[in-house]
Design an enzyme around this catalytic site. Structure first.
Site, mmCIF file in Angstrom:
data_model
loop_
_atom_site.group_PDB
_atom_site.id
_atom_site.type_symbol
_atom_site.label_atom_id
_atom_site.label_comp_id
_atom_site.label_asym_id
_atom_site.label_seq_id
_atom_site.Cartn_x
_atom_site.Cartn_y
_atom_site.Cartn_z
ATOM 1 N N ILE A 152 -50.859 11.659 97.742
ATOM 2 C CA ILE A 152 -49.415 11.404 97.800
ATOM 3 C C ILE A 152 -49.098 10.015 97.238
ATOM 4 O O ILE A 152 -48.106 9.832 96.522
ATOM 5 C CB ILE A 152 -48.878 11.548 99.242
ATOM 6 N N ASP A 159 -56.104 -0.166 97.706
ATOM 7 C CA ASP A 159 -56.816 1.072 98.045
ATOM 8 C C ASP A 159 -58.312 0.769 98.127
ATOM 9 O O ASP A 159 -58.864 0.079 97.267
ATOM 10 C CB ASP A 159 -56.551 2.143 96.979
ATOM 11 N N TYR A 206 -57.746 13.340 113.964
ATOM 12 C CA TYR A 206 -56.856 12.872 112.889
ATOM 13 C C TYR A 206 -55.449 12.625 113.416
ATOM 14 O O TYR A 206 -54.897 11.523 113.273
ATOM 15 C CB TYR A 206 -56.812 13.894 111.739
ATOM 16 N N ILE A 221 -57.668 -1.779 104.238
ATOM 17 C CA ILE A 221 -56.517 -2.236 105.042
ATOM 18 C C ILE A 221 -56.941 -2.792 106.400
ATOM 19 O O ILE A 221 -56.168 -3.500 107.046
ATOM 20 C CB ILE A 221 -55.455 -1.124 105.254
ATOM 21 N N THR A 275 -59.588 3.200 110.195
ATOM 22 C CA THR A 275 -58.565 3.039 109.144
ATOM 23 C C THR A 275 -57.156 3.255 109.692
ATOM 24 O O THR A 275 -56.267 2.431 109.492
ATOM 25 C CB THR A 275 -58.837 4.007 107.970
ATOM 26 N N LYS A 303 -53.194 9.162 113.909
ATOM 27 C CA LYS A 303 -51.893 8.946 113.264
ATOM 28 C C LYS A 303 -50.834 8.636 114.334
ATOM 29 O O LYS A 303 -49.994 7.755 114.150
ATOM 30 C CB LYS A 303 -51.470 10.168 112.446
ATOM 31 N N GLU A 342 -48.097 16.450 112.278
ATOM 32 C CA GLU A 342 -49.182 16.835 113.191
ATOM 33 C C GLU A 342 -49.181 16.012 114.473
ATOM 34 O O GLU A 342 -49.809 16.406 115.453
ATOM 35 C CB GLU A 342 -50.541 16.716 112.492
ATOM 36 N N ALA A 368 -52.206 4.672 103.126
ATOM 37 C CA ALA A 368 -53.667 4.701 103.285
ATOM 38 C C ALA A 368 -54.068 5.268 104.643
ATOM 39 O O ALA A 368 -53.587 4.820 105.685
ATOM 40 C CB ALA A 368 -54.241 3.291 103.124
ATOM 41 N N ARG A 385 -48.134 26.980 108.363
ATOM 42 C CA ARG A 385 -47.832 25.623 107.925
ATOM 43 C C ARG A 385 -46.516 25.644 107.157
ATOM 44 O O ARG A 385 -46.132 26.667 106.586
ATOM 45 C CB ARG A 385 -48.960 25.073 107.016
HETATM 46 P P1 NAD Z 1 -55.579 11.137 100.721
HETATM 47 O O1 NAD Z 1 -56.747 11.337 101.621
HETATM 48 O O2 NAD Z 1 -55.449 11.968 99.495
HETATM 49 O O3 NAD Z 1 -55.537 9.615 100.237
HETATM 50 C C1 NAD Z 1 -55.780 8.535 101.093
HETATM 51 C C2 NAD Z 1 -55.936 7.263 100.250
HETATM 52 O O4 NAD Z 1 -56.116 6.160 101.147
HETATM 53 C C3 NAD Z 1 -57.156 7.298 99.318
HETATM 54 O O5 NAD Z 1 -56.826 6.780 98.054
HETATM 55 C C4 NAD Z 1 -58.164 6.388 100.026
HETATM 56 O O6 NAD Z 1 -59.066 5.742 99.133
HETATM 57 C C5 NAD Z 1 -57.237 5.390 100.717
HETATM 58 N N1 NAD Z 1 -57.857 4.780 101.907
HETATM 59 C C6 NAD Z 1 -58.523 5.411 102.904
HETATM 60 N N2 NAD Z 1 -58.970 4.500 103.807
HETATM 61 C C7 NAD Z 1 -58.554 3.277 103.372
HETATM 62 C C8 NAD Z 1 -58.691 1.960 103.863
HETATM 63 N N3 NAD Z 1 -59.357 1.688 105.002
HETATM 64 N N4 NAD Z 1 -58.124 0.953 103.165
HETATM 65 C C9 NAD Z 1 -57.470 1.185 102.002
HETATM 66 N N5 NAD Z 1 -57.324 2.414 101.475
HETATM 67 C C10 NAD Z 1 -57.854 3.450 102.150
HETATM 68 O O7 NAD Z 1 -54.294 11.286 101.662
HETATM 69 P P2 NAD Z 1 -52.864 11.922 101.317
HETATM 70 O O8 NAD Z 1 -52.920 13.370 101.523
HETATM 71 O O9 NAD Z 1 -52.370 11.349 100.055
HETATM 72 O O10 NAD Z 1 -52.009 11.309 102.529
HETATM 73 C C11 NAD Z 1 -51.362 10.051 102.421
HETATM 74 C C12 NAD Z 1 -50.648 9.743 103.717
HETATM 75 O O11 NAD Z 1 -49.688 10.758 103.982
HETATM 76 C C13 NAD Z 1 -51.566 9.708 104.944
HETATM 77 O O12 NAD Z 1 -51.142 8.643 105.762
HETATM 78 C C14 NAD Z 1 -51.342 11.048 105.620
HETATM 79 O O13 NAD Z 1 -51.547 10.949 106.996
HETATM 80 C C15 NAD Z 1 -49.893 11.308 105.281
HETATM 81 N N6 NAD Z 1 -49.489 12.734 105.204
HETATM 82 C C16 NAD Z 1 -50.176 13.605 104.419
HETATM 83 C C17 NAD Z 1 -49.748 14.932 104.308
HETATM 84 C C18 NAD Z 1 -50.473 15.940 103.443
HETATM 85 O O14 NAD Z 1 -50.126 17.118 103.473
HETATM 86 N N7 NAD Z 1 -51.437 15.529 102.631
HETATM 87 C C19 NAD Z 1 -48.621 15.352 105.023
HETATM 88 C C20 NAD Z 1 -47.938 14.423 105.822
HETATM 89 C C21 NAD Z 1 -48.385 13.120 105.890
HETATM 90 O O1 TDX Z 2 -60.887 26.164 103.928
HETATM 91 C C1 TDX Z 2 -59.854 26.173 104.642
HETATM 92 N N1 TDX Z 2 -59.456 27.340 105.225
HETATM 93 C C2 TDX Z 2 -58.360 27.427 106.034
HETATM 94 O O2 TDX Z 2 -58.048 28.512 106.552
HETATM 95 C C3 TDX Z 2 -59.069 24.984 104.856
HETATM 96 C C4 TDX Z 2 -59.466 23.670 104.237
HETATM 97 C C5 TDX Z 2 -57.959 25.097 105.665
HETATM 98 N N2 TDX Z 2 -57.618 26.262 106.252
HETATM 99 C C6 TDX Z 2 -56.421 26.317 107.107
HETATM 100 C C7 TDX Z 2 -56.349 25.268 108.198
HETATM 101 C C8 TDX Z 2 -54.852 25.005 108.322
HETATM 102 O O3 TDX Z 2 -54.265 25.945 109.198
HETATM 103 O O4 TDX Z 2 -55.304 26.044 106.258
HETATM 104 C C9 TDX Z 2 -54.316 25.237 106.913
HETATM 105 C C10 TDX Z 2 -54.116 23.955 106.123
HETATM 106 O O5 TDX Z 2 -55.305 23.197 106.243
HETATM 107 P P1 TDX Z 2 -55.447 21.735 105.583
HETATM 108 O O6 TDX Z 2 -55.138 21.862 104.127
HETATM 109 O O7 TDX Z 2 -56.746 21.163 106.011
HETATM 110 O O8 TDX Z 2 -54.195 20.969 106.215
HETATM 111 P P2 TDX Z 2 -53.783 20.661 107.735
HETATM 112 O O9 TDX Z 2 -54.933 20.722 108.645
HETATM 113 O O10 TDX Z 2 -52.590 21.521 108.056
HETATM 114 O O11 TDX Z 2 -53.316 19.113 107.571
HETATM 115 C C11 TDX Z 2 -52.558 18.707 106.408
HETATM 116 O O12 TDX Z 2 -51.184 18.603 106.661
HETATM 117 C C12 TDX Z 2 -50.730 17.517 107.406
HETATM 118 C C13 TDX Z 2 -53.080 17.393 105.825
HETATM 119 O O13 TDX Z 2 -54.480 17.490 105.607
HETATM 120 C C14 TDX Z 2 -52.756 16.230 106.696
HETATM 121 O O14 TDX Z 2 -53.161 15.014 106.094
HETATM 122 C C15 TDX Z 2 -51.283 16.193 106.940
HETATM 123 O O15 TDX Z 2 -50.956 15.195 107.866
#
Ligand code: NAD
Ligand code: TDX
Length: 340
Positions: free
Chosen positions: A13, A34, A155, A61, A105, A159, A132, A87, A219
């Site tokens: 993101i 990062d 996780y 961080i 982290t 958060k 979540e 992050a 989801r």
């Molecule tokens: P991601 O795992 O793709 O990226 C995380 C980034 O943070 C990476 O570039 C990693 O190198 C960096 N990072 C990790 N630990 C660190 C540290 N100690 N210091 C500096 N950098 C560090 O995550 P994402 O999916 O892009 O999520 C970004 C944010 O959005 C997170 O806070 C997550 O909780 C939140 N979020 C994600 C989703 C989702 O669906 N992916 C949904 C809602 C909220």
């Molecule tokens: O192999 C899989 N099979 C499966 O059935 C994986 C990886 C996931 N799943 C299911 C678990 C969940 O119900 O799919 C759904 C989505 O899984 P994830 O992609 O791991 O996401 P989720 O656990 O919902 O969390 C995500 O959304 C909120 C992000 O990883 C988080 O960072 C964010 O905060």
């Protein structure tokens, strides 16, 4: 003039957010702090190479000296500094294997960042959190900003802890922070451990697709560009101290997503494998985003029917990116640039 420290800008993101700013706020100065964990990939950011208004700082961080290097880079660029904090350790399955990096982290790192940001008298701090933290819903209802926090995985607990530290900074120090809580994102540059890119990658290679439990967990999916636009709206127009839910009323059972990916790719449903459920698997997430819609005029622009094919197309046209992530070659630049 605005200068932004973006933490986690090499992740999914964070890199999409930087791309949005590159196009929509070209006059802003950007510092990307990062640590480049497994989830950080500088190949997401090739468009920034050599840009005069952009600095990359590799740092953790949770280490104050690293955070200070990011602030030094921001001061050098000039302007009023704000922070957008992405992050995090972000994958639920990894947190089930080992919770400690998540506390390190997400909890400790957020507090270090809050302390440094307060010491530097920043303008605004946007803390990017997740739906979540509210726990799991039954068959009906939505998470509002008033829903009590009830996280179920290491996780989401980490958060939620970070959200509470931000709340404490606001309450105790009058710290100028805002919190966002978004539903599941999908789109370009998502690490193929998360459901949608994992299924695209596996289906593309004709590998079995693992569906946890009965596949009926729900989801609420939002295209990453919509999430990034919401964060920008909160940064620019949100009311200090407030929390904003972000989501697009787009609920699907996991099995429906998997079937859709297969059908878009023209692959057979015989690739689906029901596997052992995720321990403590949250059943349903669904966001009520009426507050951000009402107060900031934000609305999602992308419909799932349009953005899922767009996403699948992105992974098809970026097959080399996906392959380099899957075979580990994306880590080569670390050896080249940092010696490991
Ligand atoms: P991601 O795992 O793709 O990226 C995380 C980034 O943070 C990476 O570039 C990693 O190198 C960096 N990072 C990790 N630990 C660190 C540290 N100690 N210091 C500096 N950098 C560090 O995550 P994402 O999916 O892009 O999520 C970004 C944010 O959005 C997170 O806070 C997550 O909780 C939140 N979020 C994600 C989703 C989702 O669906 N992916 C949904 C809602 C909220
Ligand atoms: O192999 C899989 N099979 C499966 O059935 C994986 C990886 C996931 N799943 C299911 C678990 C969940 O119900 O799919 C759904 C989505 O899984 P994830 O992609 O791991 O996401 P989720 O656990 O919902 O969390 C995500 O959304 C909120 C992000 O990883 C988080 O960072 C964010 O905060």
């Amino acid at each position: 003039m605005k200068t932004l420290i973006v933490t986690g800008g090499a992740g999914f993101i964070g890199s999409n957010f930087l791309h949005l700013l590159r196009v929509s706020r070209p006059e802003w100065k950007l510092v990307n702090l990062d640590a480049l964990t497994y989830a950080g990939n500088l190949e997401n950011l090739v468009a920034f190479e050599g840009a005069a208004n952009y600095r990359f700082v590799r740092g953790d961080i949770a280490v104050r000296e690293d955070v200070e290097r990011a602030f030094a880079a921001a001061v050098e660029l000039g302007g009023t500094v704000s922070v957008v904090h992405f992050a995090a350790e972000s994958h639920v399955d990894r947190s089930i294997q080992s919770g400690l990096p998540f506390v390190q982290t997400n909890v400790l790192g957020t507090q270090v960042l809050l302390d440094a940001s307060r010491a530097h008298g920043i303008e605004r701090f946007v803390h990017v959190s997740t739906d979540e933290v509210y726990g799991s819903l039954g068959d009906s209802g939505y998470f509002t900003e008033e829903t009590p926090l009830a996280p179920n995985s290491p996780y989401s607990a980490s958060k939620a802890a970070s959200d509470l530290l931000v709340r404490a900074a606001i309450h105790t120090h009058g710290f100028p922070a805002l919190v966002t809580r978004c539903s599941n994102n999908y789109g370009p540059y998502q690490f193929p451990e998360k459901l949608i890119p994992l299924m695209i990658a596996k289906a593309g290679d004709g590998e079995p697709l693992p569906v946890y439990g009965d596949g009926k967990n729900v989801r609420d999916w939002l295209y990453v560009v919509d999430h990034c636009e919401a964060i920008l709206a909160v940064l620019e127009r949100g009311k200090l101290g407030e929390t904003y839910n972000i989501g697009g009323h787009n609920e699907y059972e996991n099995i429906a997503i998997v079937r859709r990916v297969l059908s878009e790719l023209g692959k057979p449903e015989s690739l689906i494998r029901y596997v052992k459920d995720r321990p403590g698997h949250d059943r349903r997430y669904a966001i009520d985003a009426s507050k951000i819609e009402r107060e900031l005029g934000w609305r999602p622009r992308f419909r799932f029917e349009q953005a899922l094919p767009l996403t699948i197309e992105w992974y098809r046209t970026h097959a080399a990116w996906l392959q380099r992530v899957r075979n580990g070659a994306y880590r080569e630049y670390l050896v080249r640039q940092y010696g490991g």
